[in-house]
Scaffold this active site. Structure first.
Site: not given
Ligand code: PLP
Length: 384
Positions: A51, A103, A175, A200
């Site tokens: 961890r 999001y 983000d 992504k």
């Molecule tokens: C998918 C997404 C998230 C969340 O991420 P996860 O890996 O699904 O927990 C946060 N911000 C954006 C812009 C996203 O597309």
């Protein structure tokens, strides 16, 4: 690795990854272990418990930090776990200023989890920074943005906002999931923390869920790695290995995502059945000049609305697609189509969604890296 200055593609392949010292294996092994032998209490080689530290995770953290030109990187079990770690920097009474188009999961953790712990969230339009200082007060600790935003493809001026945040002593977190470090590096523009849903584009093959934070400041790194270990939402070694493999082609994949995205944005824009296309590469896009300044290209995410602006028409279009798969998520090699109002953004109340222009009929495309001709043909037949 202590390289001479590396460019992006070289870093994607080499940063953090060295031949395994025991065997010379080129790929970082999957250190699938929970614990490490200590010859004597406290005498170890930097690894005690997985961890806290894991060599496969270390390699990935170093790699991702290098891609964002950051000194430090941390990876988490999901993008949401990474966001959760940032929010744990705050205390009751603190305020977060967030852009109003984001999001759905981010909106949900803000309003349905952390609001109950006494943190205040204000959602504001940040497209025009002229009046942004009005929203700051003595309690504003964190400013949260997405650019390009999900799903309206809005662009916020990172450098401009960073200077306002500095004056107010608020942290700026970007983000950067949609842009990826290949197209945009928020830390170079003054942001304090960059967050990624690694799930992504960075992983890129729709086979992993993971999140990451990158930062330059040593004090922030210290706090966030304490939270990572104390709360424990770490990414496992197998997933870290998959991302280390996926990230090696990030630059090549992004070039093709951008090329295909451009082709499809112009195709949709010219189509008689389409009324509006949201893509920051158009000169007429509200903040195209900012996008051109802070991004290297415009990416593969496109949202649009049909002229026949009805929910049933949008649904029927999505059902007719053959190559574009109807699914949550984005950023993989395969093209996906999504319906934000009922899928990724369903946790945002309808009135809130409509304020940022997110209609029930909005369609979102994650343009993959297939042959553009085939993708255009598929859209053409579904538009009918
Ligand atoms: C998918 C997404 C998230 C969340 O991420 P996860 O890996 O699904 O927990 C946060 N911000 C954006 C812009 C996203 O597309």
């Amino acid at each position: 690795m202590t390289p001479i200055k590396m460019k992006f593609g070289t870093k994607a392949i080499h940063a953090g990854v060295e031949p395994d010292p025991t065997t010379g294996a080129i790929m970082t092994p999957i250190y699938q272990t929970s614990t490490y032998a200590q010859p004597s209490p406290g005498k170890h080689k930097g690894y005690e418990y997985s961890r806290t530290q894991n060599p496969t995770r270390d390699a990935l953290q170093t790699n991702l930090a290098a891609l964002e030109n950051a000194n430090h990187g941390l990876v988490f079990g999901s993008g949401m776990a990474a966001i959760d770690a940032i929010l744990k920097l705050l205390k009751p009474g603190d305020e977060v200023l967030s852009s109003n188009d984001l999001y759905g999961g981010t909106y949900r953790i803000f309003t349905q989890i952390y609001q109950d712990f006494g943190i205040k969230f204000k959602f504001v339009d940040m497209l025009d920074l002229n009046r942004i200082s009005e929203h700051f007060n003595d309690h504003t600790r964190l400013v949260w943005i997405e650019t390009p935003s999900n799903p309206m493809m809005n662009i916020i001026d990172i450098k401009g906002l960073a200077s306002v945040c500095k004056k107010s002593n608020a942290l700026l977190c970007v983000d950067n999931t949609f842009a990826t470090p290949f197209l945009q590096n928020p830390i170079d523009l003054g942001a304090d923390i960059v967050m990624h849903s690694v799930t992504k584009y960075i992983a890129g093959h729709s086979d992993v869920v993971m999140g990451a934070l990158m930062m330059n400041r040593a004090d922030l790194f210290e706090k966030l790695s304490f939270i990572q270990n104390a709360s424990g939402a770490v990414a496992g070694p197998q997933d870290c290995f998959l991302v280390l493999r996926g990230v090696k082609t990030l630059h090549i994949r992004m070039e093709r995502h951008c090329e295909n995205g451009r082709r499809i944005a112009y195709f949709l824009e010219a189509h008689p059945k389409v009324s509006k296309v949201y893509w920051p590469g158009f000169e007429k896009h509200q903040n195209h000049d900012v996008a051109k300044k802070q991004m290297r290209d415009f990416g593969g995410m496109i949202s649009f609305v049909l002229k026949d602006d009805k929910l049933e028409s949008a649904i029927s279009f999505m059902e007719k697609l053959k190559l574009f798969t109807l699914a949550e998520s984005l950023g993989g090699v395969e093209s996906l189509v999504g319906h934000p109002a009922s899928m990724t953004h369903a946790s945002i109340p309808r009135e809130e969604r409509l304020k940022s222009g997110l209609k029930d009929s909005l369609i979102r495309l994650s343009v993959g890296i297939e042959d553009a001709e085939d993708l255009v043909d598929d859209l053409e037949q579904a538009l009918g």
